[in-house]
Scaffold this motif. Structure first.
Motif, PDB file in Angstrom:
ATOM      1  N   HIS A 368       1.135  -1.257  -0.280  1.00 16.82           N
ATOM      2  CA  HIS A 368       0.058   0.528   0.062  1.00 16.82           C
ATOM      3  C   HIS A 368       0.548   1.035  -0.248  1.00 16.82           C
ATOM      4  N   LEU A 369       1.828   0.698   0.923  1.00 11.36           N
ATOM      5  CA  LEU A 369       2.815   2.054   1.181  1.00 11.36           C
ATOM      6  C   LEU A 369       3.880   2.304  -0.076  1.00 11.36           C
ATOM      7  N   TYR A 370       4.116   1.891  -0.331  1.00 14.70           N
ATOM      8  CA  TYR A 370       5.575   1.188  -1.492  1.00 14.70           C
ATOM      9  C   TYR A 370       5.323   0.902  -2.590  1.00 14.70           C
ATOM     10  N   LEU A 371       4.815  -0.126  -2.487  1.00 16.17           N
ATOM     11  CA  LEU A 371       5.719  -1.665  -4.244  1.00 16.17           C
ATOM     12  C   LEU A 371       4.340  -0.401  -4.877  1.00 16.17           C
ATOM     13  N   ASN A 372       2.935  -0.031  -4.224  1.00 16.38           N
ATOM     14  CA  ASN A 372       1.709   0.106  -5.192  1.00 16.38           C
ATOM     15  C   ASN A 372       2.410   1.661  -6.075  1.00 16.38           C
ATOM     16  N   PHE A 373       3.396   2.542  -5.666  1.00 18.07           N
ATOM     17  CA  PHE A 373       3.389   3.445  -6.367  1.00 18.07           C
ATOM     18  C   PHE A 373       4.703   3.765  -7.154  1.00 18.07           C
ATOM     19  N   SER A 374       4.540   4.155  -8.260  1.00 18.61           N
ATOM     20  CA  SER A 374       6.000   4.131  -8.872  1.00 18.61           C
ATOM     21  C   SER A 374       6.930   4.926  -8.400  1.00 18.61           C
ATOM     22  N   SER A 399       6.426 -10.382  -3.211  1.00 19.62           N
ATOM     23  CA  SER A 399       5.140  -9.266  -2.990  1.00 19.62           C
ATOM     24  C   SER A 399       4.929  -7.838  -3.592  1.00 19.62           C
ATOM     25  N   ALA A 400       6.337  -8.178  -4.693  1.00 23.39           N
ATOM     26  CA  ALA A 400       5.517  -7.300  -5.509  1.00 23.39           C
ATOM     27  C   ALA A 400       5.816  -7.885  -7.163  1.00 23.39           C
ATOM     28  N   MET A 401       5.962  -9.208  -7.491  1.00 20.51           N
ATOM     29  CA  MET A 401       5.492 -10.720  -7.681  1.00 20.51           C
ATOM     30  C   MET A 401       3.761 -10.241  -7.932  1.00 20.51           C
ATOM     31  N   SER A 402       3.411 -10.303  -6.798  1.00 23.70           N
ATOM     32  CA  SER A 402       2.054 -10.476  -6.886  1.00 23.70           C
ATOM     33  C   SER A 402       0.991 -10.092  -7.263  1.00 23.70           C
ATOM     34  N   ILE A 403       1.563  -8.172  -7.275  1.00 29.16           N
ATOM     35  CA  ILE A 403       1.627  -6.768  -7.475  1.00 29.16           C
ATOM     36  C   ILE A 403       1.150  -7.465  -8.944  1.00 29.16           C
ATOM     37  N   LEU A 405       3.889  -8.109 -12.498  1.00 26.21           N
ATOM     38  CA  LEU A 405       5.170  -9.496 -13.219  1.00 26.21           C
ATOM     39  C   LEU A 405       6.169  -8.548 -13.058  1.00 26.21           C
ATOM     40  N   PHE A 406       5.886  -7.487 -14.054  1.00 27.34           N
ATOM     41  CA  PHE A 406       6.874  -6.107 -14.856  1.00 27.34           C
ATOM     42  C   PHE A 406       7.955  -6.088 -13.591  1.00 27.34           C
ATOM     43  N   LEU A 407       7.511  -5.328 -12.752  1.00 23.27           N
ATOM     44  CA  LEU A 407       7.909  -4.695 -11.412  1.00 23.27           C
ATOM     45  C   LEU A 407       8.208  -5.495 -10.962  1.00 23.27           C
ATOM     46  N   GLY A 408       8.008  -7.106 -10.602  1.00 15.14           N
ATOM     47  CA  GLY A 408       9.005  -8.049  -9.886  1.00 15.14           C
ATOM     48  C   GLY A 408      10.067  -8.423 -11.006  1.00 15.14           C
ATOM     49  N   CYS A 443      13.305  -8.049 -18.683  1.00 11.86           N
ATOM     50  CA  CYS A 443      13.873  -7.699 -17.600  1.00 11.86           C
ATOM     51  C   CYS A 443      14.248  -7.225 -16.564  1.00 11.86           C
ATOM     52  N   THR A 444      14.869  -8.737 -15.939  1.00 12.52           N
ATOM     53  CA  THR A 444      15.315  -8.466 -14.888  1.00 12.52           C
ATOM     54  C   THR A 444      17.276  -8.243 -15.231  1.00 12.52           C
ATOM     55  N   ARG A 445      17.354  -8.010 -16.349  1.00 12.03           N
ATOM     56  CA  ARG A 445      19.053  -7.791 -17.013  1.00 12.03           C
ATOM     57  C   ARG A 445      19.903  -8.800 -15.925  1.00 12.03           C
ATOM     58  N   SER A 446      19.772 -10.112 -15.487  1.00 12.54           N
ATOM     59  CA  SER A 446      20.091 -11.010 -14.805  1.00 12.54           C
ATOM     60  C   SER A 446      21.087 -11.652 -15.502  1.00 12.54           C
ATOM     61  N   THR A 447      22.350 -12.046 -15.333  1.00  9.66           N
ATOM     62  CA  THR A 447      23.393 -13.012 -16.029  1.00  9.66           C
ATOM     63  C   THR A 447      22.505 -14.194 -15.763  1.00  9.66           C
ATOM     64  N   LYS A 448      21.717 -14.591 -14.299  1.00  3.51           N
ATOM     65  CA  LYS A 448      21.452 -15.876 -14.056  1.00  3.51           C
ATOM     66  C   LYS A 448      19.833 -16.041 -14.806  1.00  3.51           C
ATOM     67  N   SER A 449      19.672 -15.437 -15.794  1.00  6.75           N
ATOM     68  CA  SER A 449      17.869 -15.509 -16.513  1.00  6.75           C
ATOM     69  C   SER A 449      19.143 -15.741 -17.808  1.00  6.75           C
TER      70      SER A 449
END
Length: 797
Positions: A368-374, A399-403, A405-408, A443-449
């Motif tokens: 409510h306070l953080y993840l919802n706001f860009s 928690s972000a993934m549940s809101i 997927l791109f944010l997560g 979107c992760t930009r991760s070498t693990k991907s």
């Protein structure tokens, strides 16, 4: 200062067929093409060219947008123009901010004077930071201001076109990330002794940490002082903060001030990101100085004695010697850069995680306070990069993934590398389409991907393969090059079975193989990616790349990075330029000639144009001549305006118009005396684009020509010549029985803003109709006239 070392580039995405592609007639107006050019040149071309248009310049934080506006302001002022640079992060209207800028320059002006100057198009407005505007009301006010001043030259900057909107501005420039060659050059100049050491240790983290000038400069400062390579952007800011006093030469502040400075900056940044609780989507980029003092006082209570006095003194220290500064409004203060504000807010948010504050431990409150706001996304991203608590970081990302997927996915890539693998595996197990999984992995930009993306790259579905390459491009990890080469070799299995040839001119019974277009596209995308990842890896493939570059002109434009590598290789390899010239001399294939000419022009080769003009088939060299800015190419293109083949004349005309080869003017003027009217017309069309009034007589003759296409073109070209005589001729053309002549005359008059034409334009809107027009064309005629009236004249007129 950065641009002195790094000539920053912008990319232009244009919806009109105005690129070299349409010289061949192989593009439609709906196609989108990319043009890349130096940032100041791009801003001038699109905002201050023949048609002054509003331009939006987008780019990542620290990519050089604000610096570009500062440089442009100085250049325009030196030319006698009146550029006004406005920071949009304030809470006033645009006219009030313009007035404030004059006040800062010790010039007393009124809002009425500013309005008069805007009506007269006397100002050039450089409006910095759409995304930094604190309220929706101010954004709406800016949109209204832009609409009311459509003919005033304006350049806007924004971090993200999705944040704050683009106001419907069609001309969009985007700051390009630094190339690896630029990064290496910059590091070598900033750290002449330790530069190679830094580059050797940095490896593939170079792209993530240092692809913007601001972060690259910070990285050089930190490494020069500490010899340390940060793991991520968050650590870079933390090290920069820890060593900032040394960078500033240990300024004379009290020890207590130095001890508390980071915590005070964190508190201020957090308060500013939080903003007004009644407007939770908005944040502050400036804060009233009195409010800042009060926040520091509250923070220091029970920590130090005489906290009220110290709050004032320490705030002054931060303004003089640290990353705070006085804003355009002298009563307001701000961070030097929004990235600094986000970093310090991230450190404050991280302290809430460490203290297990209920705002972040309770999942609903966290959302409510953080993840919802860009506005918090970048802050959370930096905080995750700094935390060593894997359980806590994982909980936040889930928690972000549940809101969203791109944010997560984005936040996964922000975590420490050791924490990412399990989350990426869980992402790939989700019951979603493969194309979406691939996009999220990118979107992760991760070498693990990379492991999963290479798996998708092997798919028999070539669309999935292409999307995998697009995702891998975001990660930019050079160690995948061997895997990509293996995939390129395997593309052969997609070649269709041998079939009998029935191609005219091919020997009967000859067998050949056909590469499907999708496999061809995948092959192209793989080579582009390899070129972007590692110039050293590509150099052994130079001959193969040159061969691929000749596939088609649009492909040549997309392969600008490959061309850059070929050019760099030729500059430092003895004999390579000679090989390119030899290829050009032997070639009779149009796309190969265009490719080689593009490369040789970038090498500033002086022989290439002479080779081109000696080729007997002129139709294949017209476009290539346009790459060279010398007298030989100019004279040859003008000479081709008199060619017996009308298609060659038309191509030469288009090339000259597109490249605006001013050096060709003397040759063009001579051609105006030719007996052949069509040769005179071609020459006049080019001169009109150069704003040369000597061509006027040809168009006067053209308006009376028996050929309706000639009358139409004459009406269009007259609009480029700014004289009263031409405007009255265009008014007469409004009564021409041919629809396209009326249309071009109306557009030319409206674009010129010639007020004497208003009665005739209104008359044309009401009466003049071609009875042969179909109903849709009648409506279109009405719309054209109505729209140009609105576009070309202010509302009062």
């Amino acid at each position: 200062p950065t641009d002195a070392l790094l000539p920053l580039q912008v990319g232009m995405i244009d919806s009109f067929a105005c690129t070299r592609g349409d010289w061949q007639g192989d593009q439609t107006e709906s196609e989108r093409t990319v043009e890349q050019l130096p940032v100041l040149e791009g801003l001038r071309k699109y905002a201050l060219g023949d048609k002054r248009e509003h331009v939006i310049l987008a780019g990542r934080p620290g990519s050089g947008k604000s610096t570009a506006l500062q440089q442009l302001r100085l250049a325009l002022a030196a030319e006698g123009l009146v550029p006004v640079l406005v920071q949009l992060k304030g809470d006033r209207s645009v006219p009030e901010m313009i007035k404030g800028e004059f006040r800062r320059a010790k010039q007393k002006v009124s809002l009425e004077q500013i309005d008069d100057w805007l009506l007269a198009d006397r100002l050039v407005l450089l409006l910095d930071g759409i995304n930094e505007m604190p309220t929706d009301d101010l954004r709406r006010g800016l949109a209204e201001f832009r609409e009311q001043n459509a003919t005033v030259a304006m350049i806007f900057t924004t971090r993200d076109l999705a944040v704050g909107g683009d106001f419907g501005i069609k001309q969009r420039l985007e700051m390009k990330p630094l190339t690896e060659l630029q990064m290496r050059k910059f590091v070598g100049q900033r750290l002449p002794v330790d530069g190679e050491k830094l580059l050797g240790q940095l490896g593939d983290r170079l792209r993530e940490i240092a692809e913007t000038p601001l972060l690259l400069k910070m990285l050089c400062d930190v490494f020069g002082e500490t010899g340390q390579i940060p793991e991520n952007k968050g650590e870079l800011f933390r090290l920069f903060d820890q060593k900032y006093d040394k960078f500033k030469g240990l300024p004379p502040v009290s020890e207590d001030s130095r001890r508390f400075k980071s915590e005070i900056l964190q508190q201020l940044a957090f308060v500013m990101m939080t903003g007004d609780s009644s407007k939770p989507t908005e944040f502050w980029l400036t804060i009233d100085k009195c409010v800042a003092e009060r926040e520091i006082e509250n923070f220091l209570v029970d920590r130090v004695s005489d906290y009220a006095a110290k709050a004032k003194t320490w705030l002054e220290d931060l303004l003089k010697y640290h990353l705070l500064q006085v804003a355009s409004d002298a009563n307001q203060i701000e961070f030097h850069h929004q990235l600094s504000q986000e970093y310090y807010a991230a450190e404050r948010l991280l302290s809430l995680f460490c203290a297990r504050h209920h705002d972040v431990t309770d999942e609903q409150r966290l959302q409510h306070l953080y993840l919802n706001f860009s506005k918090w996304t970048e802050v959370i991203s930096i905080a995750l990069s700094l935390t060593s608590n894997q359980e806590q970081a994982t909980k936040i990302v889930e928690s972000a993934m549940s809101i969203d997927l791109f944010l997560g996915a984005r936040l996964i890539g922000s975590m420490q590398l050791a924490f990412q693998e399990n989350l990426i595996e869980n992402l790939c197990k989700k019951e979603i389409a493969d194309w979406l999984k691939i996009h999220l992995l990118g979107c992760t930009r991760s070498t693990k991907s990379i492991k999963m993306l290479l798996h998708f790259l092997e798919s028999d579905d070539l669309d999935i393969g292409v999307k995998s390459v697009e995702a891998l491009r975001k990660i930019n990890y050079s160690q995948i090059v061997p895997h990509l080469k293996v995939r390129m070799d395997r593309i052969e299995k997609f070649i269709e079975p041998d079939v009998e040839s029935n191609i005219p001119g091919v020997k009967p019974g000859y067998k050949y193989k056909v590469l499907p277009s999708k496999a061809d596209e995948l092959d192209v995308e793989l080579k582009k990616l390899i070129a972007e990842l590692s110039p050293e890896t590509v150099e052994p493939m130079i001959d193969e790349l040159l061969s691929d570059l000749t596939i088609s002109t649009p492909y040549l434009m997309e392969m600008s990075k490959v061309i850059e590598i070929v050019v760099a290789y030729a500059k430092r390899t003895e004999g390579e330029e000679g090989k390119l010239l030899l290829k050009l001399r032997k070639s009779n294939e149009i796309n190969e000639i265009n490719c080689l000419s593009s490369i040789l022009s970038k090498l500033k080769n002086k022989e290439a144009s002479s080779i081109l003009v000696k080729k007997s088939n002129k139709s294949i060299v017209i476009q290539a001549l346009g790459y060279f800015d010398d007298e030989i190419s100019s004279a040859t293109l003008v000479k081709l305006l008199s060619h017996s083949d009308s298609s060659i004349r038309d191509k030469a005309c288009k090339v000259l118009i597109y490249i605006k080869k001013i050096k060709a003017t003397p040759f063009l003027v001579k051609l105006l005396n030719n007996r052949d009217f069509y040769k005179r017309l071609n020459s006049a069309m080019v001169l009109a684009e150069f704003k040369e009034e000597v061509s006027c007589e040809v168009f006067i003759e053209g308006l009376k020509h028996k050929n309706s296409k000639v009358r139409t073109q004459s009406a269009k070209s007259l609009g480029n010549i700014n004289s009263k005589e031409t405007k009255f001729l265009l008014i007469e053309a409004l009564k021409n029985p041919v629809y396209s002549v009326r249309r071009n005359a109306a557009i030319s008059l409206a674009n010129s803003g010639f007020k004497e034409a208003l009665p005739e334009l209104f008359d044309a809107l009401r009466h003049h109709r071609d009875p042969n027009l179909v109903e849709s064309e009648v409506v279109f005629d009405s719309e054209i006239l109505g729209n140009v009236l609105i576009k070309g004249f202010n509302e009062k007129s």
